[in-house]
Motif scaffolding. Structure first.
Motif, mmCIF file in Angstrom:
data_model
loop_
_atom_site.group_PDB
_atom_site.id
_atom_site.type_symbol
_atom_site.label_atom_id
_atom_site.label_comp_id
_atom_site.label_asym_id
_atom_site.label_seq_id
_atom_site.Cartn_x
_atom_site.Cartn_y
_atom_site.Cartn_z
ATOM 1 N N PRO A 1 -3.342 -5.605 -10.084
ATOM 2 C CA PRO A 1 -4.233 -6.627 -10.117
ATOM 3 C C PRO A 1 -3.933 -8.212 -9.507
ATOM 4 N N MET A 2 -2.476 -8.459 -9.819
ATOM 5 C CA MET A 2 -1.833 -9.675 -9.384
ATOM 6 C C MET A 2 -1.878 -9.640 -7.761
ATOM 7 N N LEU A 3 -1.150 -8.625 -7.737
ATOM 8 C CA LEU A 3 -1.716 -8.232 -6.270
ATOM 9 C C LEU A 3 -2.948 -7.613 -5.425
ATOM 10 N N ILE B 1 -3.663 -10.267 -1.835
ATOM 11 C CA ILE B 1 -4.290 -9.963 -0.645
ATOM 12 C C ILE B 1 -5.769 -10.007 -0.595
ATOM 13 N N ALA B 2 -6.478 -9.914 -1.304
ATOM 14 C CA ALA B 2 -7.895 -10.901 -1.103
ATOM 15 C C ALA B 2 -7.918 -11.771 -0.361
ATOM 16 N N GLN B 3 -7.136 -12.876 -1.365
ATOM 17 C CA GLN B 3 -7.236 -13.708 -0.390
ATOM 18 C C GLN B 3 -6.409 -14.295 1.082
ATOM 19 N N LEU C 1 0.572 -0.813 -0.038
ATOM 20 C CA LEU C 1 0.041 0.239 0.353
ATOM 21 C C LEU C 1 0.716 1.520 0.577
ATOM 22 N N THR C 2 1.768 1.352 0.493
ATOM 23 C CA THR C 2 3.015 2.670 1.095
ATOM 24 C C THR C 2 3.468 2.360 -0.331
ATOM 25 N N ALA C 3 3.585 1.231 -1.571
ATOM 26 C CA ALA C 3 3.920 1.708 -2.800
ATOM 27 C C ALA C 3 3.113 1.929 -3.998
ATOM 28 N N ARG C 4 1.983 1.777 -3.426
ATOM 29 C CA ARG C 4 0.105 1.858 -4.412
ATOM 30 C C ARG C 4 0.671 3.956 -4.409
#
Length: 170
Positions: free
Chosen positions: A156-158, A162-164, A145-148
């Motif tokens: 999208p893979m990330l 995270i959802a999983q 999140l910091t990087a985003r």
């Protein structure tokens, strides 16, 4: 037949005086009651011997009765000892059975306790692994999140990973 010999009755014959003295001696003994005294003494001695024989017979009868009683008591004591031995053996078998049952029960309790401790340790280890995984995942998410936020890029893979992670943690 010397008794009918006239020389026997001559007053100068010493055998006549011996016979007269002997007859006189026996008459004195009869008059004095010596024969009665000797008979009484013999009767007393016989009575004493008879009483001793009676006493010996009574003592023998008592000894036989005592021997019979002792034999009966011995047989009774042996029977009691045999019964006590049988009872002790039965008690030992019962105690052995009870001890085996208690030992098996104790072993079952200890095994159940060990299984519970193992299950608790597994649960604790699993919880610690989950906590470590969640901590690692949250740090990774924070870094992502910091990087985003700093790059404003979307991966999208990330996002799917995270959802999983949040679904698997619950």
């Amino acid at each position: 037949m010397e008794f009918f010999n006239p020389e026997l009755y001559a007053l100068d014959n010493p055998e006549l005086w011996v016979a007269v003295a002997l007859a006189l001696f026996f008459v004195i003994l009869v008059v004095a009651g010596v024969f009665k005294m000797v008979g009484a003494q013999l009767d007393a001695k016989a009575a004493k011997i008879q009483s001793e024989l009676d006493e010996a017979a009574r003592l023998r009868a008592e000894a036989e009765a005592l021997l019979k009683q002792i034999r009966a008591e011995k047989a009774e004591a042996e029977a009691q000892a045999a019964e006590m031995l049988r009872a002790a053996e039965a008690d030992a078998r019962v105690m052995e059975t009870e001890a085996k049952a208690k030992l098996e029960e104790t072993l079952a309790r200890r095994q159940a306790l060990a299984e519970r401790r193992i299950a608790q340790a597994e649960a604790q280890a699993s919880a610690e692994v989950k906590a470590a995984a969640a901590d690692l995942a949250s740090r990774a998410a924070e870094q992502i999140l910091t990087a985003r936020v700093s790059g404003q890029k979307s991966d999208p893979m990330l996002d799917a990973a995270i959802a999983q992670i949040s679904a698997r943690l619950n």
